[in-house]
Design a protein around this motif. Structure first.
Motif, PDB file in Angstrom:
ATOM      1  N   ILE A  93       7.689  -7.623   2.796  1.00  0.00           N
ATOM      2  CA  ILE A  93       8.080  -6.952   4.057  1.00  0.00           C
ATOM      3  C   ILE A  93       7.618  -7.779   5.256  1.00  0.00           C
ATOM      4  CG2 ILE A  93       7.682  -4.916   5.491  1.00  0.00           C
ATOM      5  CD1 ILE A  93       7.591  -3.252   2.923  1.00  0.00           C
ATOM      6  N   ILE A  94       6.364  -8.221   5.239  1.00  0.00           N
ATOM      7  CA  ILE A  94       5.852  -9.033   6.350  1.00  0.00           C
ATOM      8  C   ILE A  94       6.613 -10.363   6.443  1.00  0.00           C
ATOM      9  CG2 ILE A  94       3.816 -10.204   7.261  1.00  0.00           C
ATOM     10  CD1 ILE A  94       3.838  -7.128   7.470  1.00  0.00           C
ATOM     11  N   LYS A  95       6.941 -10.921   5.315  1.00  0.00           N
ATOM     12  CA  LYS A  95       7.714 -12.166   5.303  1.00  0.00           C
ATOM     13  C   LYS A  95       9.078 -11.961   5.945  1.00  0.00           C
ATOM     14  CE  LYS A  95       9.407 -15.719   2.105  1.00  0.00           C
ATOM     15  NZ  LYS A  95       9.498 -16.134   0.681  1.00  0.00           N
ATOM     16  N   ALA A  96       9.712 -10.798   5.678  1.00  0.00           N
ATOM     17  CA  ALA A  96      10.997 -10.486   6.292  1.00  0.00           C
ATOM     18  C   ALA A  96      10.876 -10.300   7.794  1.00  0.00           C
ATOM     19  CB  ALA A  96      11.588  -9.227   5.652  1.00  0.00           C
ATOM     20  N   HIS A  97       9.669  -9.916   8.261  1.00  0.00           N
ATOM     21  CA  HIS A  97       9.417  -9.773   9.700  1.00  0.00           C
ATOM     22  C   HIS A  97       9.035 -11.104  10.346  1.00  0.00           C
ATOM     23  CE1 HIS A  97       9.428  -5.438   8.955  1.00  0.00           C
ATOM     24  NE2 HIS A  97       9.397  -5.234  10.280  1.00  0.00           N
ATOM     25  N   GLN A  98       9.111 -12.204   9.573  1.00  0.00           N
ATOM     26  CA  GLN A  98       8.755 -13.550  10.042  1.00  0.00           C
ATOM     27  C   GLN A  98       7.272 -13.637  10.390  1.00  0.00           C
ATOM     28  OE1 GLN A  98      11.414 -14.469  13.291  1.00  0.00           O
ATOM     29  NE2 GLN A  98      13.248 -14.407  11.996  1.00  0.00           N
ATOM     30  N   GLY A  99       6.476 -12.839   9.694  1.00  0.00           N
ATOM     31  CA  GLY A  99       5.035 -12.861   9.905  1.00  0.00           C
ATOM     32  C   GLY A  99       4.312 -13.435   8.707  1.00  0.00           C
ATOM     33  N   ASP A 100       2.987 -13.279   8.707  1.00  0.00           N
ATOM     34  CA  ASP A 100       2.164 -13.840   7.637  1.00  0.00           C
ATOM     35  C   ASP A 100       1.090 -12.814   7.285  1.00  0.00           C
ATOM     36  OD1 ASP A 100       1.163 -15.638   5.812  1.00  0.00           O
ATOM     37  OD2 ASP A 100      -0.159 -16.628   7.269  1.00  0.00           O
ATOM     38  N   ILE A 101       0.737 -12.730   5.989  1.00  0.00           N
ATOM     39  CA  ILE A 101      -0.285 -11.799   5.526  1.00  0.00           C
ATOM     40  C   ILE A 101      -1.373 -12.582   4.813  1.00  0.00           C
ATOM     41  CG2 ILE A 101       0.942 -11.340   3.352  1.00  0.00           C
ATOM     42  CD1 ILE A 101      -0.158  -8.434   3.578  1.00  0.00           C
ATOM     43  N   GLN A 102      -2.653 -12.231   5.095  1.00  0.00           N
ATOM     44  CA  GLN A 102      -3.778 -12.962   4.552  1.00  0.00           C
ATOM     45  C   GLN A 102      -4.848 -11.987   4.095  1.00  0.00           C
ATOM     46  OE1 GLN A 102      -4.971 -15.485   7.786  1.00  0.00           O
ATOM     47  NE2 GLN A 102      -3.387 -17.039   7.351  1.00  0.00           N
ATOM     48  N   ILE A 103      -5.753 -12.497   3.225  1.00  0.00           N
ATOM     49  CA  ILE A 103      -6.843 -11.670   2.703  1.00  0.00           C
ATOM     50  C   ILE A 103      -8.125 -12.483   2.678  1.00  0.00           C
ATOM     51  CG2 ILE A 103      -6.294 -12.299   0.322  1.00  0.00           C
ATOM     52  CD1 ILE A 103      -7.289  -9.492  -0.505  1.00  0.00           C
ATOM     53  N   SER A 104      -9.192 -11.842   2.988  1.00  0.00           N
ATOM     54  CA  SER A 104     -10.520 -12.441   2.865  1.00  0.00           C
ATOM     55  C   SER A 104     -11.460 -11.375   2.317  1.00  0.00           C
ATOM     56  CB  SER A 104     -11.032 -12.965   4.219  1.00  0.00           C
ATOM     57  OG  SER A 104     -11.155 -11.905   5.147  1.00  0.00           O
ATOM     58  N   SER A 105     -12.349 -11.800   1.403  1.00  0.00           N
ATOM     59  CA  SER A 105     -13.189 -10.781   0.741  1.00  0.00           C
ATOM     60  C   SER A 105     -14.428 -11.431   0.155  1.00  0.00           C
ATOM     61  CB  SER A 105     -12.390 -10.078  -0.358  1.00  0.00           C
ATOM     62  OG  SER A 105     -13.182  -9.108  -1.002  1.00  0.00           O
ATOM     63  N   GLU A 106     -15.489 -10.620   0.052  1.00  0.00           N
ATOM     64  CA  GLU A 106     -16.732 -11.015  -0.610  1.00  0.00           C
ATOM     65  C   GLU A 106     -17.191  -9.862  -1.490  1.00  0.00           C
ATOM     66  OE1 GLU A 106     -19.761 -12.436   1.962  1.00  0.00           O
ATOM     67  OE2 GLU A 106     -18.430 -13.754   3.099  1.00  0.00           O
ATOM     68  N   ILE A 107     -17.723 -10.207  -2.622  1.00  0.00           N
ATOM     69  CA  ILE A 107     -18.195  -9.175  -3.552  1.00  0.00           C
ATOM     70  C   ILE A 107     -19.279  -8.316  -2.882  1.00  0.00           C
ATOM     71  CG2 ILE A 107     -19.397  -8.758  -5.752  1.00  0.00           C
ATOM     72  CD1 ILE A 107     -16.543  -9.650  -6.090  1.00  0.00           C
TER      73      ILE A 107
END
Length: 594
Positions: free
Chosen positions: A563-577
């Motif tokens: 969905i975000i790709k279709a909106h010409q955007g970008d999605i990212q994730i960052s995480s730590e245990i």
């Protein structure tokens, strides 16, 4: 010297002129000789005929009575014709001689006299044995009533004629020599006129043969030589154009080879590499200089080809898959042919199918995951249904519990199928998007309100950190709402009681574009580094048991990414245990192509 066309032309022209002048001179002198001889012959013939007419009466009346008068007449005619005249009777006896009277009474034995006595005129040109002079001899019969009664025999010297002809020949020869000298000069000038442009063309052509194509000859005439110069200039123009076009074509071909996504390698019949484009160099891990001194089989490390190289060259176009340095390539091999359809090498095209094979592996895993996700609830439903059929429905409490499980598993399957259908529409791009300019902050607030009870039940604090002014973006509200639902739902699942979830919006510049960035940050269990790269894969879950227990399908993040790709955007994730997870995505303020 005589290899030069100039000297050949001069010699040929001079020989032709000499031959022509000699031929003309010979024809002229021969014609002049015939003219003078014929004129001389006609003159003495007319004199002979006149004399024969005069002498007819002498032979009728009797020559003896008028002998003195006959001699006078003969001498007079001899002076006029400048010839020696004899009068001969029908017996062949000389009765009068203008020069030698002592011959009178002698019998004449000349062939011409004999012929004249027979009624025909005798005529000949004979060389005098004593004087060596050429003489014209003419014997004319004297007739009375068709009877031959005598002969007029005339000998006339031809030396004056030949002397005149000799003088004329000398004059003609002198004129020929003079004319030949002038003609020689003209021939030299003509030869230079012809050969000078040819020599210039030859020099220019030699320069072109050495690689200097910037040549042009001067055209000074409209004749064949001028046309040759014009044709030469046109040839150089077209040759330069052809070379320029060839260079452009070579550059275009090089540009195509340089920017191809496939590797291209051309080799000769012995396997020596002729062409290798940058992509092939990158795929194989070799420079062009290193490749040019190696055999193509050593570069590609194709052991099975090394065993049967001759058979490989004779093969028609074929394809195979090879592995090189832990990568997979689809190898297309075809022969290189000349215009005579003779093979002189091979062309190999390398297509990197590593990613395709990985995608194929992911597809197989996806099918396996779908089958597994469907089989589990179906198996559960089947087990509980069989239990109900076998009598478990007699117990109201047990029947209620079994029916609730069947209902939950059915709803789980429905959610799974709906998510699959959603992904299918996203992949096939058949979704009807409804983009409009909307304040993203309003959408965030609505989503958070929707999860208010879930947050309250788990004691999770929902925090909003939104921009002070409205954050407008071109979006499909329902789809962005769906993304926020997925992200917030996951955050609630993996955040323990008493935790917090922060939803933040801010204006950022991403890749030169003005965007609205939305972040969902939780204080949950976090994700291990080995799982972060695969978190957006379909059906991939960090804790499968927990996710299934909570009703997850493993497709939420995959759908959100599309969905975000279709909106010409970008999605990212960052995480730590044990430190929580932050999922963020961008939405361009101005959507390209809208």
């Amino acid at each position: 010297m005589f290899k030069s066309i100039r000297w050949k032309l001069m010699v040929v022209y001079l020989l032709m002129i000499v031959f022509a002048m000699q031929l003309i001179s010979l024809y002229f002198m021969k014609s002049l000789e015939n003219y003078h001889l014929q004129n001389h012959t006609e003159n003495i013939q007319s004199q002979s005929n006149v004399l024969a007419d005069f002498l007819e009466r002498y032979f009728v009346a009797g020559i003896q009575n008028d002998r003195r008068e006959l001699d006078t007449l003969v001498r007079d005619f001899a002076k006029q014709t400048r010839a020696e005249i004899q009068i001969i009777d029908r017996e062949g006896v000389i009765v009068s001689d203008s020069v030698n009277p002592q011959f009178v009474g002698q019998k004449s034995v000349q062939v011409e006299v004999t012929r004249a006595l027979l009624g025909s005129r005798g005529e000949a040109i004979r060389m005098d044995a004593d004087s060596g002079q050429r003489k014209k001899i003419l014997a004319t019969p004297i007739k009375t009533n068709y009877d031959v009664v005598g002969v007029v025999y005339i000998q006339s010297s031809l030396e004056p004629i030949y002397k005149t002809l000799k003088e004329i020949n000398t004059l003609v020869t002198t004129a020929m020599i003079f004319v030949l000298g002038i003609t020689s000069v003209l021939v030299i000038v003509l030869a230079r006129t012809i050969t000078t442009p040819l020599m210039e063309v030859t020099k220019k052509a030699s320069d072109m043969a050495e690689g200097n194509f910037d040549q042009e000859v001067k055209v000074t005439s409209d004749d064949e030589i001028g046309k040759l110069g014009t044709a030469f200039n046109q040839l150089t123009y077209r040759l330069r154009d052809a070379l320029d076009e060839n260079a452009k074509e070579k550059n275009r071909l090089q540009a195509v080879l340089d920017h191809m996504s496939d590797g291209v390698i051309a080799a000769d019949a012995d396997g020596k590499i002729l062409i290798i484009n940058p992509m092939a160099q990158k795929m194989i891990g070799i420079t062009e200089e290193q490749a040019m001194i190696k055999n193509i089989l050593d570069v590609l490390e194709i052991q099975e080809f090394k065993k049967d190289w001759l058979h490989l060259k004779k093969k028609h176009t074929f394809e195979t898959i090879i592995e090189h340095q832990e990568l997979m390539y689809q190898l297309h091999v075809s022969p290189l042919k000349t215009d005579e359809a003779k093979d002189y090498g091979i062309l190999m095209i390398l297509h990197d199918i590593t990613e395709r094979e990985q995608l194929e592996q992911q597809r197989r895993e996806f099918v396996a995951n779908v089958s597994h996700e469907l089989r589990t609830p179906l198996t559960t439903i089947r087990s509980y249904t069989e239990a109900l059929v076998e009598g478990a429905d007699a117990d109201p409490e047990l029947r209620g519990r079994f029916t609730e499980v069947i209902q939950n598993e059915t709803e789980r399957m429905i959610r799974l199928v709906n998510d699959l259908l959603e992904l299918s529409k996203l992949d096939s791009r058949t979704i009807q998007w409804k983009f409009s300019k909307i304040d993203v902050n309003v959408v965030i607030e609505d989503v958070l309100d929707r999860f208010y009870m879930q947050l309250k039940n788990k004691g999770i604090q929902g925090i909003l950190d939104l921009t002070e002014k409205p954050a407008y973006a071109i979006i499909d509200r329902d789809r962005v709402d769906q993304v926020l639902n997925n992200l917030l739902s996951n955050a609630i699942k993996y955040t323990g009681n008493g935790g917090s979830i922060t939803i933040k919006s801010e204006e950022v510049i991403d890749q030169g574009r003005k965007c609205i960035k939305i972040s969902v940050k939780d204080t949950g269990t976090g994700i291990a580094p080995k799982d972060i790269d695969r978190i957006f894969e379909r059906f991939y879950t960090v804790d499968k048991a927990r996710s299934r227990e909570m009703g997850g399908t493993g497709l939420g993040l995959a759908i959100s990414k599309e969905i975000i790709k279709a909106h010409q955007g970008d999605i990212q994730i960052s995480s730590e245990i044990n430190q929580g997870t932050t999922l963020s995505f961008t939405l361009p303020v101005e959507r390209g192509g809208l």
